[in-house]
Design an enzyme around this catalytic site. Structure first.
Site, mmCIF file in Angstrom:
data_model
loop_
_atom_site.group_PDB
_atom_site.id
_atom_site.type_symbol
_atom_site.label_atom_id
_atom_site.label_comp_id
_atom_site.label_asym_id
_atom_site.label_seq_id
_atom_site.Cartn_x
_atom_site.Cartn_y
_atom_site.Cartn_z
ATOM 1 N N CYS A 1 9.990 5.333 7.782
ATOM 2 C CA CYS A 1 9.106 4.383 8.482
ATOM 3 C C CYS A 1 9.628 4.134 9.889
ATOM 4 O O CYS A 1 8.848 3.934 10.807
ATOM 5 C CB CYS A 1 8.982 3.099 7.692
ATOM 6 N N LYS B 1 6.303 -0.999 -9.694
ATOM 7 C CA LYS B 1 5.435 0.181 -9.717
ATOM 8 C C LYS B 1 5.968 1.077 -8.608
ATOM 9 O O LYS B 1 5.811 0.786 -7.417
ATOM 10 C CB LYS B 1 3.971 -0.203 -9.423
ATOM 11 N N HIS B 2 6.626 2.159 -9.019
ATOM 12 C CA HIS B 2 7.169 3.074 -8.009
ATOM 13 C C HIS B 2 6.112 4.140 -7.688
ATOM 14 O O HIS B 2 5.077 4.231 -8.355
ATOM 15 C CB HIS B 2 8.464 3.715 -8.529
ATOM 16 N N GLU C 1 5.960 -4.314 3.922
ATOM 17 C CA GLU C 1 6.760 -3.453 4.810
ATOM 18 C C GLU C 1 5.963 -2.164 4.950
ATOM 19 O O GLU C 1 5.947 -1.339 4.036
ATOM 20 C CB GLU C 1 8.123 -3.151 4.166
ATOM 21 N N LEU C 2 5.291 -1.988 6.087
ATOM 22 C CA LEU C 2 4.332 -0.880 6.192
ATOM 23 C C LEU C 2 4.812 0.185 7.182
ATOM 24 O O LEU C 2 5.987 0.265 7.496
ATOM 25 C CB LEU C 2 2.959 -1.443 6.572
ATOM 26 N N TRP D 1 8.073 6.607 -2.022
ATOM 27 C CA TRP D 1 8.951 7.679 -2.481
ATOM 28 C C TRP D 1 9.997 8.098 -1.470
ATOM 29 O O TRP D 1 10.878 8.892 -1.788
ATOM 30 C CB TRP D 1 8.090 8.915 -2.821
ATOM 31 N N GLY E 1 4.917 0.449 1.913
ATOM 32 C CA GLY E 1 4.055 1.626 1.846
ATOM 33 C C GLY E 1 3.137 1.689 3.047
ATOM 34 O O GLY E 1 3.469 1.184 4.129
ATOM 35 N N SER E 2 1.979 2.282 2.839
ATOM 36 C CA SER E 2 1.044 2.521 3.942
ATOM 37 C C SER E 2 0.219 1.266 4.248
ATOM 38 O O SER E 2 0.162 0.334 3.433
ATOM 39 C CB SER E 2 0.111 3.662 3.544
HETATM 40 P P1 NAP Z 1 1.503 4.682 -0.067
HETATM 41 O O1 NAP Z 1 0.556 5.758 -0.388
HETATM 42 O O2 NAP Z 1 0.995 3.406 0.442
HETATM 43 O O3 NAP Z 1 2.396 4.460 -1.391
HETATM 44 C C1 NAP Z 1 3.366 3.440 -1.479
HETATM 45 C C2 NAP Z 1 3.287 2.813 -2.856
HETATM 46 O O4 NAP Z 1 2.069 2.097 -2.977
HETATM 47 C C3 NAP Z 1 3.293 3.832 -3.999
HETATM 48 O O5 NAP Z 1 3.959 3.277 -5.099
HETATM 49 C C4 NAP Z 1 1.810 4.007 -4.287
HETATM 50 O O6 NAP Z 1 1.546 4.469 -5.572
HETATM 51 C C5 NAP Z 1 1.343 2.578 -4.118
HETATM 52 N N1 NAP Z 1 -0.076 2.426 -3.836
HETATM 53 C C6 NAP Z 1 -0.803 3.091 -2.922
HETATM 54 N N2 NAP Z 1 -2.067 2.619 -2.913
HETATM 55 C C7 NAP Z 1 -2.129 1.655 -3.866
HETATM 56 C C8 NAP Z 1 -3.172 0.814 -4.362
HETATM 57 N N3 NAP Z 1 -4.396 0.869 -3.863
HETATM 58 N N4 NAP Z 1 -2.859 -0.054 -5.350
HETATM 59 C C9 NAP Z 1 -1.624 -0.117 -5.867
HETATM 60 N N5 NAP Z 1 -0.596 0.645 -5.435
HETATM 61 C C10 NAP Z 1 -0.852 1.528 -4.446
HETATM 62 O O7 NAP Z 1 2.591 5.143 0.992
HETATM 63 P P2 NAP Z 1 3.154 6.582 1.201
HETATM 64 O O8 NAP Z 1 2.267 7.246 2.161
HETATM 65 O O9 NAP Z 1 3.472 7.257 -0.043
HETATM 66 O O10 NAP Z 1 4.538 6.145 1.882
HETATM 67 C C11 NAP Z 1 4.775 6.226 3.190
HETATM 68 C C12 NAP Z 1 4.369 4.980 3.950
HETATM 69 O O11 NAP Z 1 5.271 3.927 3.665
HETATM 70 C C13 NAP Z 1 4.477 5.237 5.427
HETATM 71 O O12 NAP Z 1 3.439 4.603 6.115
HETATM 72 C C14 NAP Z 1 5.809 4.601 5.766
HETATM 73 O O13 NAP Z 1 5.981 4.289 7.112
HETATM 74 C C15 NAP Z 1 5.796 3.407 4.867
HETATM 75 N N6 NAP Z 1 7.146 2.885 4.671
HETATM 76 C C16 NAP Z 1 7.447 1.658 5.209
HETATM 77 C C17 NAP Z 1 8.731 1.147 5.081
HETATM 78 C C18 NAP Z 1 9.095 -0.198 5.651
HETATM 79 O O14 NAP Z 1 10.118 -0.752 5.259
HETATM 80 N N7 NAP Z 1 8.326 -0.765 6.573
HETATM 81 C C19 NAP Z 1 9.691 1.880 4.391
HETATM 82 C C20 NAP Z 1 9.352 3.119 3.866
HETATM 83 C C21 NAP Z 1 8.058 3.596 4.011
HETATM 84 P P3 NAP Z 1 1.128 6.004 -5.861
HETATM 85 O O15 NAP Z 1 2.305 6.841 -5.521
HETATM 86 O O16 NAP Z 1 0.837 5.994 -7.320
HETATM 87 O O17 NAP Z 1 -0.060 6.299 -5.017
#
Ligand code: NAP
Length: 463
Positions: A265, A157-158, A231-232, A133, A209-210
Site C-alpha cells: 500500500c 476474514k482473511h 486502511e485502504l 493478502w 484492503g481496497s
Molecule cells: P481487496 O480486494 O479489498 O481485499 C481485501 C480483503 O477484503 C480481502 O480479505 C477480501 O476478501 C475482502 N473483501 C473484498 N471485498 C469485500 C466485500 N465486498 N465484502 C467483504 N470482504 C471483502 O484488496 P486487495 O486488492 O486484495 O488488496 C490490496 C489493496 O489493499 C490495495 O489497495 C492496497 O493498497 C490495500 N492495502 C492497504 C494497506 C493499508 O494499511 N492502508 C495495507 C495493505 C494493503 P477476498 O479475498 O475473499 O476477496
C-alpha cells in the site's frame, strides 16, 4: 471468492478450503463471545504472556512460517522472513507496553480532586477484522495484538488466496496459550459480512484492503451503527528535490517501488522529480530497475517476485493498456520476465496528464509513474493531486527543507530520505481515500476500547 492456495509462480492449485456456512459463523461468534466474557477479566500481564509466547514460537519456526507466505502469494523468501520478524516485534511491542498504555488517564476537571475523574479503557467485545493478502501475517498482527491486549477478541476474514497463512496464524495463537475463541479464522464469503456485522455481539470492524471493499464494509458497519477503521490503498509520492543525493534516492526508489512485487500500500508509486535533476535521476532509476531479476521467489537470488495471482497480473496489463489510451508514454525496462508465473515486466509511465485516470490509479505491481516537477511547489502540488493520502517520502540533503515539504503533504505518513516504512513501533494510517483510523502503538490500541468516564463525586449541593 473460493478459498484456495494457488502458487503464483507455478500456477498450481495446491489446496482448496470450503467457505464457512451461516451456522458455522454463528457458532464461531458464540465461542468468541464466551471467550470474551473471561478474557476481559484477565490482567494485561496475562495477555502479554500469550503475545510473548506467540513471538517466541513464530521466530523459532521462522522458515516454515515464511515458506507458507511465499507459496501462497509469491513474495521473495527473504521478504517473507522479514515479515515473520516484523510480526514477532509487533507481538512484543504490545506485550511490553500494553499494560502501561491501558492505564487510566486522570483528568484535571474543575472542582474535582486529582484522581476523581478517570478515563478508563474497557474492551468492547468481538471485533471483526478483514485483511488483504499482501502481508498475510503482518496484517493480522497489526490488529490482533492491540485488540487482544485491550481485552477484545477477534474473528478474522482473511483474503481468499492466503487460507493456509490464516490457518497457521490461528494455530500459532493456540500454541501460544490463547484460549479457543480469542482469535478465530473464518473462511467467510463477502456476503457473510452482513451477518457478522448485524450480530450484536460483534462491536466493530477493522478492514485493510481496497477502496471498494472499504466502502462496502464501512457502509454495512454504519447500517448497524458500528465503528469501522479503514486502511485502504495508496499512491505514495516519492519526491526528489534538486539537492537530493541522486544515486541514493534512485536506489531507494527501485526498492520502494519493487519490494513485495510492487504490491505494498505504501509502495513508492509516484516518483516526482525536480526538473533540474529529472534526466539524471531517470537514467539512474532505469539502470537500477533493469538489474532486477525475476524468477522463483524461493530462490534467494531472485529480486523481482511474481504478482500474487495471474488475475492480479492481468489487471495490471489492463491498466497499462488504459494508460496508453490516455496518451501516457509507456516503456518496459530490463530483461523480459519468465513466461511461467504471474510476472509483470517492470514498466515506466511518463508524460502522465494530472487529470488523467492513470494519475489517480493505484498500480499494484511493478509499474512506476514518474513525473517532472517545475520546482518544489509544483512537486507538492503533484503529490497532493492524488485521491489517496497514505504515505510519502521526500529526498533532500537539507533535512529542514524536507521536513517543511513533509508538513505540506496531505498524507498520514512521510519518511525523509527513505520510502515509507513499516515498523513495529511507528503508527500506520492514511487520510482521504486511503481511509481513516490508525493501527499500531497506543493509537491502534485505543481504536476499539470504550474510553469510559468514571467520576467520583460527593460534593454536597453541586451538580
Ligand atoms: P481487496 O480486494 O479489498 O481485499 C481485501 C480483503 O477484503 C480481502 O480479505 C477480501 O476478501 C475482502 N473483501 C473484498 N471485498 C469485500 C466485500 N465486498 N465484502 C467483504 N470482504 C471483502 O484488496 P486487495 O486488492 O486484495 O488488496 C490490496 C489493496 O489493499 C490495495 O489497495 C492496497 O493498497 C490495500 N492495502 C492497504 C494497506 C493499508 O494499511 N492502508 C495495507 C495493505 C494493503 P477476498 O479475498 O475473499 O476477496
Amino acid at each position: 471468492m473460493a478459498y484456495a492456495t494457488t502458487n503464483p509462480y507455478t500456477g498450481e492449485v495446491v489446496k482448496t478450503f470450503p467457505t464457512a456456512t451461516a451456522e458455522e459463523i454463528d457458532a464461531a461468534i458464540a465461542k468468541a463471545d464466551a471467550t470474551f466474557q473471561e478474557w476481559k477479566k484477565t490482567t494485561p500481564e496475562h495477555r502479554a504472556a500469550v503475545l510473548t509466547k506467540a513471538a517466541e514460537l513464530i521466530r523459532a519456526d521462522h522458515r516454515r512460517y515464511a515458506e507458507i507466505l511465499t507459496l501462497e502469494m509469491g513474495k521473495l523468501i527473504g521478504e517473507s522472513e522479514a515479515e515473520v520478524e516484523l510480526t514477532a516485534k509487533i507481538f512484543e511491542y504490545y506485550a511490553r507496553y500494553g499494560a502501561e498504555l491501558l492505564k487510566p488517564r486522570y483528568l484535571q476537571a474543575e472542582g474535582f480532586g486529582d484522581q476523581d475523574v478517570a478515563l478508563v479503557n474497557d474492551p468492547l467485545g468481538i471485533i471483526f477484522t478483514v485483511e488483504p493478502w499482501n502481508f498475510p501475517y503482518y496484517q493480522i498482527v497489526r490488529t490482533l495484538a492491540p485488540l487482544t491486549t485491550a481485552g477484545n477478541v477477534v474473528v478474522l476474514k482473511h483474503a481468499s488466496n492466503v487460507p493456509q497463512s490464516a490457518a497457521a496464524f490461528e494455530q500459532l495463537l493456540l500454541e501460544a496459550g490463547a484460549p479457543e475463541g480469542l482469535f478465530q479464522n473464518l473462511y467467510a464469503s463477502h456476503e457473510a459480512s452482513a451477518q457478522i456485522l448485524a450480530d450484536p455481539r460483534v462491536r466493530g470492524v477493522a478492514l485493510t484492503g481496497s477502496e471498494a471493499a472499504g466502502a462496502t464494509i464501512a457502509s454495512t458497519a454504519a447500517q448497524n451503527l458500528k465503528k469501522a477503521t479503514l486502511e485502504l490503498g495508496g499512491a505514495d509520492a516519492f519526491i526528489v528535490l534538486e539537492d537530493a543525493e541522486l544515486e541514493k534516492a534512485a536506489n531507494w526508489a527501485v526498492m520502494g517501488r519493487h519490494w513485495n512485487g510492487g504490491q505494498v500500500c505504501v509502495s513508492s508509486k509516484r516518483i516526482i522529480v525536480e526538473d533540474s535533476v529529472y534526466d539524471r535521476f531517470l537514467e539512474l532509476y532505469k539502470e537500477g530497475v533493469a538489474k532486477l531479476v525475476a524468477g522463483d521467489p524461493m530462490d534467494p537470488a531472485t529480486t523481482l517476485a511474481p504478482l500474487s495471482s495471474q488475475g492480479a497480473a492481468d489487471d495490471i496489463v489492463k491498466l497499462i493498456e488504459a494508460a496508453k489510451g490516455e496518451g501516457v508514454a509507456v516503456e518496459e525496462i530490463g530483461a523480459p520476465v519468465p513466461s511461467q508465473g504471474a510476472f509483470i515486466r517492470p514498466t515506466l509511465l511518463t508524460d502522465i496528464p494530472l487529470d488523467s485516470k492513470t494519475a489517480s490509479t493505484e498500480f499494484f505491481g511493478p509499474v512506476s509513474q514518474v513525473y517532472r516537477a517545475k520546482d518544489e511547489a509544483d512537486a507538492i502540488h503533484i503529490a497532493n493531486s492524488s485521491p489517496f493520502g497514505l504515505g510519502g517520502s521526500v529526498f533532500s540533503q537539507d533535512i529542514n527543507r524536507a521536513q517543511k515539504v513533509a508538513r505540506q503533504l496531505d498524507t498520514g505518513m512521510v519518511f525523509i530520505n527513505q520510502p515509507t516504512g513499516v515498523k513495529a513501533d511507528i503508527p500506520f494510517g492514511g487520510v482521504k481515500h486511503s481511509g481513516f483510523g490508525h493501527e499500531l502503538i497506543d493509537l491502534g490500541l485505543k481504536e476499539f476500547v470504550n474510553e469510559k468516564v468514571v467520576v467520583v463525586t460527593d460534593i454536597d449541593g453541586q451538580f
